[in-house]
Scaffold this motif. Structure first.
Motif, mmCIF file in Angstrom:
data_model
loop_
_atom_site.group_PDB
_atom_site.id
_atom_site.type_symbol
_atom_site.label_atom_id
_atom_site.label_comp_id
_atom_site.label_asym_id
_atom_site.label_seq_id
_atom_site.Cartn_x
_atom_site.Cartn_y
_atom_site.Cartn_z
ATOM 1 N N HIS A 160 0.633 -0.915 -0.081
ATOM 2 C CA HIS A 160 0.240 -0.542 0.307
ATOM 3 C C HIS A 160 0.495 1.575 -0.228
ATOM 4 O O HIS A 160 2.070 1.003 0.562
ATOM 5 C CB HIS A 160 -0.861 -0.482 1.502
ATOM 6 C CG HIS A 160 -2.352 0.951 1.133
ATOM 7 N ND1 HIS A 160 -2.194 2.306 1.638
ATOM 8 C CD2 HIS A 160 -3.325 1.220 0.190
ATOM 9 C CE1 HIS A 160 -2.804 2.934 1.541
ATOM 10 N NE2 HIS A 160 -3.859 1.661 0.718
ATOM 11 N N SER A 161 -0.009 2.724 -1.169
ATOM 12 C CA SER A 161 1.413 3.062 -0.446
ATOM 13 C C SER A 161 1.251 4.245 0.411
ATOM 14 O O SER A 161 2.677 4.616 0.593
ATOM 15 C CB SER A 161 0.775 4.302 -2.037
ATOM 16 O OG SER A 161 -1.124 4.907 -1.942
ATOM 17 N N TRP A 162 0.696 4.229 1.232
ATOM 18 C CA TRP A 162 1.092 4.859 3.179
ATOM 19 C C TRP A 162 1.975 4.146 2.837
ATOM 20 O O TRP A 162 2.985 5.017 3.805
ATOM 21 C CB TRP A 162 0.097 3.859 3.709
ATOM 22 C CG TRP A 162 -0.831 5.279 4.253
ATOM 23 C CD1 TRP A 162 -1.707 5.306 3.537
ATOM 24 C CD2 TRP A 162 -2.340 3.716 4.929
ATOM 25 N NE1 TRP A 162 -2.730 6.356 4.145
ATOM 26 C CE2 TRP A 162 -3.230 5.109 5.238
ATOM 27 C CE3 TRP A 162 -2.639 2.825 5.795
ATOM 28 C CZ2 TRP A 162 -4.522 4.907 5.452
ATOM 29 C CZ3 TRP A 162 -3.383 3.117 6.754
ATOM 30 C CH2 TRP A 162 -4.356 4.724 6.102
ATOM 31 N N PHE A 163 3.178 3.224 2.664
ATOM 32 C CA PHE A 163 4.263 2.654 3.580
ATOM 33 C C PHE A 163 5.422 2.786 2.543
ATOM 34 O O PHE A 163 6.598 2.330 3.169
ATOM 35 C CB PHE A 163 4.106 1.283 3.854
ATOM 36 C CG PHE A 163 2.665 0.796 4.830
ATOM 37 C CD1 PHE A 163 2.294 1.425 5.233
ATOM 38 C CD2 PHE A 163 1.665 -0.126 4.502
ATOM 39 C CE1 PHE A 163 1.393 1.178 6.984
ATOM 40 C CE2 PHE A 163 0.409 -0.814 4.954
ATOM 41 C CZ PHE A 163 0.126 0.150 5.387
ATOM 42 N N ALA A 164 5.355 3.559 1.752
ATOM 43 C CA ALA A 164 6.982 3.337 0.819
ATOM 44 C C ALA A 164 6.937 4.543 1.288
ATOM 45 O O ALA A 164 8.680 4.825 0.782
ATOM 46 C CB ALA A 164 5.819 4.541 -0.734
ATOM 47 N N GLN A 165 6.869 5.548 2.393
ATOM 48 C CA GLN A 165 8.218 6.517 3.161
ATOM 49 C C GLN A 165 7.343 6.596 4.028
ATOM 50 O O GLN A 165 7.100 6.501 4.594
ATOM 51 C CB GLN A 165 8.108 7.361 1.988
ATOM 52 C CG GLN A 165 7.265 8.708 1.886
ATOM 53 C CD GLN A 165 7.018 9.652 0.749
ATOM 54 O OE1 GLN A 165 8.001 9.427 0.044
ATOM 55 N NE2 GLN A 165 6.341 10.748 0.767
ATOM 56 N N ARG A 166 9.031 7.090 5.204
ATOM 57 C CA ARG A 166 9.010 6.775 6.491
ATOM 58 C C ARG A 166 8.680 8.203 6.836
ATOM 59 O O ARG A 166 8.890 8.953 6.445
ATOM 60 C CB ARG A 166 9.761 6.588 7.308
ATOM 61 C CG ARG A 166 10.014 5.189 7.810
ATOM 62 C CD ARG A 166 11.587 4.953 8.091
ATOM 63 N NE ARG A 166 11.893 3.396 7.083
ATOM 64 C CZ ARG A 166 13.026 4.111 6.172
ATOM 65 N NH1 ARG A 166 14.207 5.336 6.618
ATOM 66 N NH2 ARG A 166 13.549 2.725 5.832
ATOM 67 N N ASP A 167 7.489 8.269 7.378
ATOM 68 C CA ASP A 167 7.285 10.332 7.837
ATOM 69 C C ASP A 167 7.133 9.921 9.437
ATOM 70 O O ASP A 167 6.205 9.097 10.413
ATOM 71 C CB ASP A 167 5.999 10.030 7.695
ATOM 72 C CG ASP A 167 5.720 11.637 7.596
ATOM 73 O OD1 ASP A 167 6.021 12.166 8.815
ATOM 74 O OD2 ASP A 167 4.651 12.217 7.037
ATOM 75 N N SER A 168 8.235 10.666 10.568
ATOM 76 C CA SER A 168 7.803 10.760 11.832
ATOM 77 C C SER A 168 6.633 11.443 12.217
ATOM 78 O O SER A 168 6.342 11.171 13.930
ATOM 79 C CB SER A 168 9.303 11.812 12.315
ATOM 80 O OG SER A 168 9.126 12.603 12.069
ATOM 81 N N GLU A 169 5.645 11.925 11.187
ATOM 82 C CA GLU A 169 4.535 12.555 12.006
ATOM 83 C C GLU A 169 3.139 11.966 11.507
ATOM 84 O O GLU A 169 1.993 11.878 12.176
ATOM 85 C CB GLU A 169 4.168 13.695 11.204
ATOM 86 C CG GLU A 169 5.437 14.817 11.036
ATOM 87 C CD GLU A 169 5.081 15.304 11.685
ATOM 88 O OE1 GLU A 169 3.963 16.445 11.942
ATOM 89 O OE2 GLU A 169 5.830 15.627 13.593
ATOM 90 N N VAL A 170 3.824 10.325 11.088
ATOM 91 C CA VAL A 170 2.601 9.304 11.320
ATOM 92 C C VAL A 170 2.907 7.872 11.664
ATOM 93 O O VAL A 170 3.705 7.419 11.957
ATOM 94 C CB VAL A 170 2.580 8.602 9.803
ATOM 95 C CG1 VAL A 170 1.952 8.149 9.684
ATOM 96 C CG2 VAL A 170 2.147 10.056 9.185
ATOM 97 N N VAL A 171 1.667 8.285 12.854
ATOM 98 C CA VAL A 171 1.847 6.610 13.811
ATOM 99 C C VAL A 171 0.221 5.371 12.857
ATOM 100 O O VAL A 171 -0.243 6.110 12.985
ATOM 101 C CB VAL A 171 1.055 7.035 15.009
ATOM 102 C CG1 VAL A 171 0.717 5.473 15.701
ATOM 103 C CG2 VAL A 171 2.389 7.711 15.640
#
Ligand SMILES: Cc1cc2nc3c(=O)[nH]c(=O)nc-3n(C[C@H](O)[C@H](O)[C@H](O)COP(=O)(O)OP(=O)(O)OC[C@H]3O[C@@H](n4cnc5c(N)ncnc54)[C@H](O)[C@@H]3O)c2cc1C
Length: 508
Positions: free
Chosen positions: A15-26
């Motif tokens: 899923h495209s959600w996981f394509a990049q890390r984002d410290s603002e996302v939990v």
């Protein structure tokens, strides 16, 4: 800050959600009592979903994402997905002093769609090959919901099994007539694919929290896949060992064989560990590379299930819900006999199908449709209770796919949306497709009397009692002509036998 909910059937690492890390996302995954108890689930089904979630949370962490995975032991548990999500949102807002936005992927079940509505932004789940309303749009100008016409559009849309001029490979869209042989007991079946997970701790957690469940747990040596690599392995195993004979034995019933040449990918697909195109392309590629090894009818037959039936029933579900869950065309209301929960019936085909389902959380399509479903329809079992049974017992059971198959295809409770006529048969069909009858105490050749196969008289009882609803269906006219030609005393004897079977249904 963003809080992103991942449901137990959304274990899709692509899923495209996981394509990049984002410290603002939990990312949030919850074991919730509400989800575990909305239907009485099979032990293996529960373990498979919870284990998949656990593995997914581990994968997310290993990829560097922030994860909140609340097990049943979590002290902050509120018991439902929505309440957990709201509690976590409040906590993160207090912790960061920022507003936290909630995002979730489009749920597949109506129930969850309603429960999560308005909680945040809903994004596509990036799994299916059609939109939710794809089937509704396709059939908008048509009189019937014929799967075949939808399937052909899907073949073209996704360029599957087409030749260079855009025509179907092999000159026809559907090779069904060449599939579906009877079972040959001399036929070797492939060795079973199985994982070997120790899930005793997880099983103990469910015990500790008093979660009701049924069937064998297999927790000490758990066979089902838990993540995408294992799911791809199941698919590879199928293509390598079973695809070539999938079509031929698709409708077979066999003593001592749980899986025959079926793929067993439904759990992996429905949890989105596998994408439907993984399965479709794997089968097509196998045929293009080695057509001498993979007959086109087998490959086309398999692809039709995934690209056609699976997408079609999902579209029917979203087109017809919520009223679909209330459909009961024949007004059937007989309670399920207790042996549906134990397998303790003398009818050999039913015994095998139920016992296997309890043991493995799996039955192949023809067991679900022509053994259990057939008996249920002939006997007039309550479709609502039956839905609960199917929804609970199978590893792959989620309402969006279970309901159209049970109410629609199997029970004709939708009055003919999914099927053009009821899928019912007497014992003769079951005898033709397999070898259960040979070891059954009932005689498939007898229609009346204490040893007569119950399917035989119940078949005629079904048609006789439902004549007003079915007589004008052009696909069943022949049945009534045969019935009308029978001698009156024979008809009487068949109906009496069926009544006697129904009265003693708990002891059949
Ligand atoms: C009464 C009844 C209830 C059913 N309940 C479910 C359910 O809860 N969940 C579920 O996934 N399937 C359900 N099915 C459809 C089908 O029986 C299962 O998908 C199949 O048996 C799963 O085993 P398999 O992966 O070995 O499938 P295979 O026989 O190898 O087929 C390959 C794939 O095709 C798809 N497929 C095949 N037939 C259907 C169908 N009729 N509808 C949707 N997809 C299909 C599945 O994804 C399956 O994994 C039901 C069928 C009936 C008759």
């Amino acid at each position: 800050m963003k809080l992103r909910l991942i449901l137990g059937d959304q274990l899709n690492p692509l899923h495209s959600w996981f394509a990049q890390r984002d410290s603002e996302v939990v990312y949030a995954l919850f074991e919730s009592r509400e989800e575990l108890t909305y239907a009485p689930h099979h032990r293996q089904k529960m373990l498979a979903f919870l284990h998949g979630m656990q593995r997914f949370a581990e994968w997310l962490r290993a990829e560097g994402h922030s994860v909140e995975h609340w097990t049943l032991d979590e002290p902050r548990q509120r018991g439902s997905l929505r309440a957990n999500l709201e509690a976590l949102k409040t906590e993160w807002e207090a912790r960061t002093g920022q507003t936290v936005a909630v995002e979730y992927q489009e749920p597949d079940e109506y129930r969850l769609d309603q429960a999560l509505s308005g909680i945040g932004q809903c994004v596509p789940s990036e799994h299916f090959l059609t939109e939710r309303d794809g089937v509704r749009r396709h059939f908008a100008s048509k009189k019937t919901y014929l799967m075949e016409s939808f399937y052909r559009v899907m073949r073209v849309k996704w360029n599957v099994l087409l030749d260079t001029s855009g025509q179907p490979e092999g000159g026809t869209w559907n090779f069904d007539a060449e599939n579906r042989s009877s079972w040959d007991p001399a036929q070797q079946v492939p060795r079973e694919w199985r994982a070997h997970h120790d899930l005793r701790e997880l099983d103990a957690r469910l015990d500790r929290h008093g979660i009701p469940r049924w069937g064998e747990s297999a927790a000490a040596d758990f066979p089902w896949p838990s993540d995408r690599p294992e799911a791809l392995d199941v698919l590879d195993h199928f293509v390598e060992h079973a695809l070539a004979l999938f079509g031929r034995y698709q409708d077979s019933l066999a003593e001592g064989q749980d899986f025959l040449f079926h793929s067993r990918i439904s759990f992996a697909l429905n949890t989105k560990m596998l994408h439907p195109l993984d399965a479709v392309r794997a089968a097509e590629t196998a045929w293009r590379r080695a057509p001498e090894r993979y007959p086109l009818p087998a490959v086309e037959g398999f692809i039709r299930q995934v690209l056609g039936w699976r997408e079609y029933v999902r579209g029917i579900y979203w087109d017809q819900m919520p009223s679909y869950a209330e459909r009961n065309f024949f007004g059937h209301d007989r309670p399920l006999p207790p042996w549906m929960y134990t397998g303790q019936t003398r009818m050999r085909c039913m015994q095998v199908a139920v016992d296997q389902s309890l043991r493995t959380a799996y039955a192949h399509h023809i067991q679900r449709l022509m053994v259990v479903g057939n008996f249920a329809l002939l006997a007039g079992l309550d479709p609502r209770e039956l839905d609960t049974w199917y929804l609970g017992i199978y590893i792959d059971a989620l309402e969006w796919v279970e309901l159209p198959n049970t109410r629609g295809m199997s029970q004709f409770a939708d009055g003919g949306i999914v099927g053009t006529k009821p899928y019912v048969s007497s014992g003769a069909y079951l005898n033709k497709q397999g070898n259960h009858c040979a070891s059954c105490p009932y005689s498939v050749h007898e229609k009346v009397g204490p040893n007569a196969c119950p399917f035989n008289s119940l078949y005629w009882h079904f048609y006789a009692r439902n004549r007003p609803q079915l007589e004008r269906n052009p696909r069943v006219g022949m049945v009534y002509r045969t019935w009308d030609k029978m001698k009156p005393d024979h008809r009487e004897a068949l109906l009496e036998q069926a009544e006697s079977n129904l009265q003693s249904i708990n002891n059949l």
